[in-house]
Write a protein that holds these residues in place. Structure first.
Motif, mmCIF file in Angstrom:
data_model
loop_
_atom_site.group_PDB
_atom_site.id
_atom_site.type_symbol
_atom_site.label_atom_id
_atom_site.label_comp_id
_atom_site.label_asym_id
_atom_site.label_seq_id
_atom_site.Cartn_x
_atom_site.Cartn_y
_atom_site.Cartn_z
ATOM 1 N N THR A 240 104.993 1.665 -65.870
ATOM 2 C CA THR A 240 104.733 0.241 -66.071
ATOM 3 C C THR A 240 105.014 -0.150 -67.512
ATOM 4 O O THR A 240 104.979 0.682 -68.419
ATOM 5 C CB THR A 240 103.282 -0.130 -65.710
ATOM 6 N N PHE A 241 105.272 -1.450 -67.705
ATOM 7 C CA PHE A 241 105.677 -1.932 -69.025
ATOM 8 C C PHE A 241 105.035 -3.285 -69.280
ATOM 9 O O PHE A 241 104.961 -4.134 -68.384
ATOM 10 C CB PHE A 241 107.197 -2.055 -69.099
ATOM 11 N N ARG A 242 104.581 -3.469 -70.522
ATOM 12 C CA ARG A 242 104.011 -4.761 -70.914
ATOM 13 C C ARG A 242 104.296 -5.024 -72.380
ATOM 14 O O ARG A 242 104.228 -4.122 -73.208
ATOM 15 C CB ARG A 242 102.493 -4.772 -70.685
ATOM 16 N N SER B 95 110.468 1.515 -62.567
ATOM 17 C CA SER B 95 109.584 0.895 -63.553
ATOM 18 C C SER B 95 109.252 -0.517 -63.087
ATOM 19 O O SER B 95 109.921 -1.082 -62.217
ATOM 20 C CB SER B 95 110.236 0.878 -64.933
ATOM 21 N N SER B 96 108.201 -1.074 -63.683
ATOM 22 C CA SER B 96 107.773 -2.413 -63.279
ATOM 23 C C SER B 96 107.051 -3.090 -64.427
ATOM 24 O O SER B 96 106.340 -2.444 -65.207
ATOM 25 C CB SER B 96 106.840 -2.349 -62.069
ATOM 26 N N ASP B 97 107.227 -4.404 -64.510
ATOM 27 C CA ASP B 97 106.382 -5.187 -65.403
ATOM 28 C C ASP B 97 104.936 -5.068 -64.934
ATOM 29 O O ASP B 97 104.668 -5.011 -63.725
ATOM 30 C CB ASP B 97 106.793 -6.660 -65.378
ATOM 31 N N LEU B 98 104.016 -5.052 -65.881
ATOM 32 C CA LEU B 98 102.585 -5.127 -65.569
ATOM 33 C C LEU B 98 101.932 -5.994 -66.638
ATOM 34 O O LEU B 98 101.317 -5.519 -67.588
ATOM 35 C CB LEU B 98 101.944 -3.738 -65.512
ATOM 36 N N ALA C 2 95.566 -6.551 -67.753
ATOM 37 C CA ALA C 2 96.509 -5.440 -67.625
ATOM 38 C C ALA C 2 95.795 -4.107 -67.868
ATOM 39 O O ALA C 2 96.077 -3.106 -67.195
ATOM 40 C CB ALA C 2 97.660 -5.611 -68.601
ATOM 41 N N ALA C 3 94.866 -4.087 -68.827
ATOM 42 C CA ALA C 3 94.124 -2.858 -69.097
ATOM 43 C C ALA C 3 93.290 -2.442 -67.890
ATOM 44 O O ALA C 3 93.178 -1.251 -67.568
ATOM 45 C CB ALA C 3 93.229 -3.056 -70.327
#
Length: 608
Positions: A255-257, A230-233, A271-272
């Motif tokens: 991904t995660f925000r 997983s990764s921050d986005l 991000a979108a």
């Protein structure tokens, strides 16, 4: 110590046996020297350690590194003595500790970024090294060093050289970043430098190519042999770059925000756009109404860390992130930490550009003042300043708790100085200010050299190391929740490549993060690399603070910092009660919270 990832390194001598027995109570793993004596003791998950054996020599790589045992064995064949083992590690990607036992001597080193640190102490009559300071402190039954704790109350985390050798436990010492520790069979130890920052000589195109190769290898070391990562986005260039690199690897990407409360924050729009170009990944955006806020749940927080970490403000968010990502199968979470420090031109770079490209300075000054407003004349005086780093440290000690009625010398406080004068918080007691000032003056008295001759290069590396220490604490907390973290920008190979680029090319007046943008061309869509803004989360801070103000005040009702004579609880309560907190309170609050929460765990009796 159960559940914590750690290791200790013992010398190859009879005297190391006693030390090993003092550490084994919390250990689940033991690896022996060729002699059969204990070499490594600790607790680590499967796959976290790779070892090689060639005749009487041993080598271990501990952490995130894709090297195989066979490949490491081939490298070990080059080693004749533990002190000369660095060549055998050249070119390895990832973030790791390296330990070598050969010829009766042992060498251990961490990373240049401070993500992997090494500590040492005298235990059972010999010097023992470890990856965590609290492991050694527990064996010694050591007390907290309150002078070092006072230093951590600074509004910003203490940079080089303050945190380099200092440790929060009496009798426990930190090995400076970029250095290793050599242990002899009789238990003596010598600190040796193994890494120095490169000269910033590469032009933009060549340097960006080196960054691209290093960052690709760093992300590949995260996705190799994993089913899901997983990764921050957030929408920023740093996390976006990591996501597009990770999407090219073998692991499934999630991904995660977090959604901001501020509708003017344009992270969401960027991000979108990124998620639309990553159709093969799963994208997670928690509902804002149910998402935890900063400062939530801190009264019940139990910290198992060897240093205070500002992550405690995010503890509820970190727990939610870990739960949501592990539920989707992630075994590692990527963070963009370190990107700003390496690729956003920090203000001191102007001091270097004036001497290398003077004609470009007026345009760069205009852009710098547009981004970070500041008076022109103090900035110009700072650009002309030629003070040494140690003299700047001395000036900082003199203004650690500045008198508002007196102006600080502009040449030491302008954006082009060696660093910024981080002040003690308004609730620090006179004893805390005195303790921090004494540590700072002692450091200045040793006349330490800067990390690099150029102020911009020094600032970038010092910032990366501060970020590395903070990320190390996040990883310790996150690993305890089942989701280890990785910060590829803080891998040594990436830092090396980024610092190789000419300082002037890192701060082009008409581009944002030009080195990273150039490096990621062809990986990240050009439309995403064109962003020139950065998300602002001040509204989120105030929203969370309003909701948790009473709980924070309650947290300090029985303050351990106050018991230690470092905190004025009345002054803190008055600060928290203000309707709108001034900048100096905002800056100082995170570190004060970190120290308070950490101290509650540090002073408890520690089990095996």
């Amino acid at each position: 110590m159960t559940g914590e990832v750690w290791f200790a390194v013992l010398p190859d001598g009879e005297s190391g046996q006693a030390a090993a027995s003092m550490l084994r109570s919390g250990a689940t793993e033991v690896v022996s020297h060729h002699s059969g004596r204990p070499w490594l003791v600790g607790s680590w998950p499967a796959g976290h350690l790779v070892t090689a054996v060639v005749a009487g020599a041993r080598m271990a790589v501990i952490g995130r590194c894709p090297v195989t045992a066979d490949a490491l064995t081939d490298r070990l064949r080059r080693v004749r003595d533990a002190a000369d083992a660095e060549d055998a590690l050249t070119g390895l990607a990832g973030s790791f500790h390296a330990v070598v036992s050969a010829g009766g001597r042992v060498r251990v080193r961490g990373s240049a970024s401070a993500v992997r640190r090494v500590f040492h102490a005298r235990i059972g009559g010999v010097t023992v090294a470890a990856s965590r300071a609290d492991i050694l402190a527990s064996a010694l039954d050591a007390c907290v060093d309150e002078r070092q704790l006072a230093l951590r109350l600074l509004a910003s985390p203490p940079p080089y050289p303050l945190a380099d050798g200092g440790c929060l436990w009496r009798g426990v010492h930190a090995v400076p970043d970029g250095h290793g520790l050599l242990l002899t069979a009789d238990g003596r130890a010598t600190v040796q430098r193994w890494w120095s920052p490169p000269d910033p000589e590469l032009p933009l195109a060549q340097g960006a190519d080196a960054v691209r190769q290093a960052l690709t290898a760093a992300v590949d070391s995260c996705t190799a042999d994993r089913k899901t990562v997983s990764s921050d986005l957030s929408g920023g260039m740093d996390s976006t770059s990591l996501c597009f690199l990770a999407a090219r690897g073998p692991a499934r990407l999630v991904t995660f925000r977090w959604e901001s409360v501020d509708p003017a924050n344009d992270d969401a729009a960027w991000a979108a756009r990124a998620t639309a170009r990553l159709p093969g990944a799963e994208h997670v955006l928690p509902d804002r109404a149910g998402a935890p806020l900063w400062f939530s749940g801190m009264n019940s927080l139990d910290v198992a860390a060897d240093e205070p970490g500002v992550w405690v403000r995010d503890s509820a968010k970190l727990a939610t992130l870990a739960g949501m990502m592990t539920a989707r199968g992630s075994s590692l979470h990527l963070s963009g930490g370190g990107g700003d420090e390496l690729f956003a031109a920090l203000p001191p770079y102007l001091h270097d550009v004036l001497r290398s490209h003077p004609r470009t300075v007026p345009g760069r000054v205009r852009r710098q003042r547009a981004v970070q407003p500041q008076p022109l004349w103090p900035l110009l005086r700072g650009l002309a300043d030629r003070s040494t780093f140690s003299r700047w440290l001395t000036a900082w000690a003199d203004h650690l708790a500045p008198d508002p009625a007196k102006a600080s010398p502009a040449r030491f406080t302008s954006g082009s100085a060696w660093g910024t004068f981080s002040s003690m918080p308004p609730w620090a007691t006179p004893a805390a200010v005195h303790a921090a000032r004494s540590v700072l003056r002692e450091a200045a008295a040793e006349a330490p050299a800067a990390l690099a001759a150029q102020r911009g290069q020094h600032a970038a590396l010092a910032g990366a190391q501060v970020c590395g220490r903070a990320f190390r604490q996040v990883d310790q907390a996150a690993a305890g929740l089942g989701l280890p973290h990785a910060a590829p920008f803080l891998d040594d190979s990436v830092i090396e490549a980024a610092l190789s680029v000419q300082v002037a090319d890192r701060g082009a007046p008409d581009r944002y993060k030009p080195v990273l943008a150039t490096a990621m061309r062809g990986v990240v869509p050009d439309t995403l690399l064109s962003r020139t803004t950065k998300g602002e989360y001040t509204a989120d801070f105030y929203f969370a603070l309003r909701r948790n103000r009473a709980a924070l005040a309650d947290l300090f009702n029985e303050s351990r910092l106050a018991r230690a004579g470092l905190l004025d609880t009345a002054a803190l309560a008055a600060g928290l009660a203000r309707p709108h907190l001034p900048p100096e309170v905002i800056r100082a609050l995170d570190n004060t919270l970190a120290c308070e929460v950490w101290l509650r765990s540090a002073i408890r009796p520690r089990g095996g």
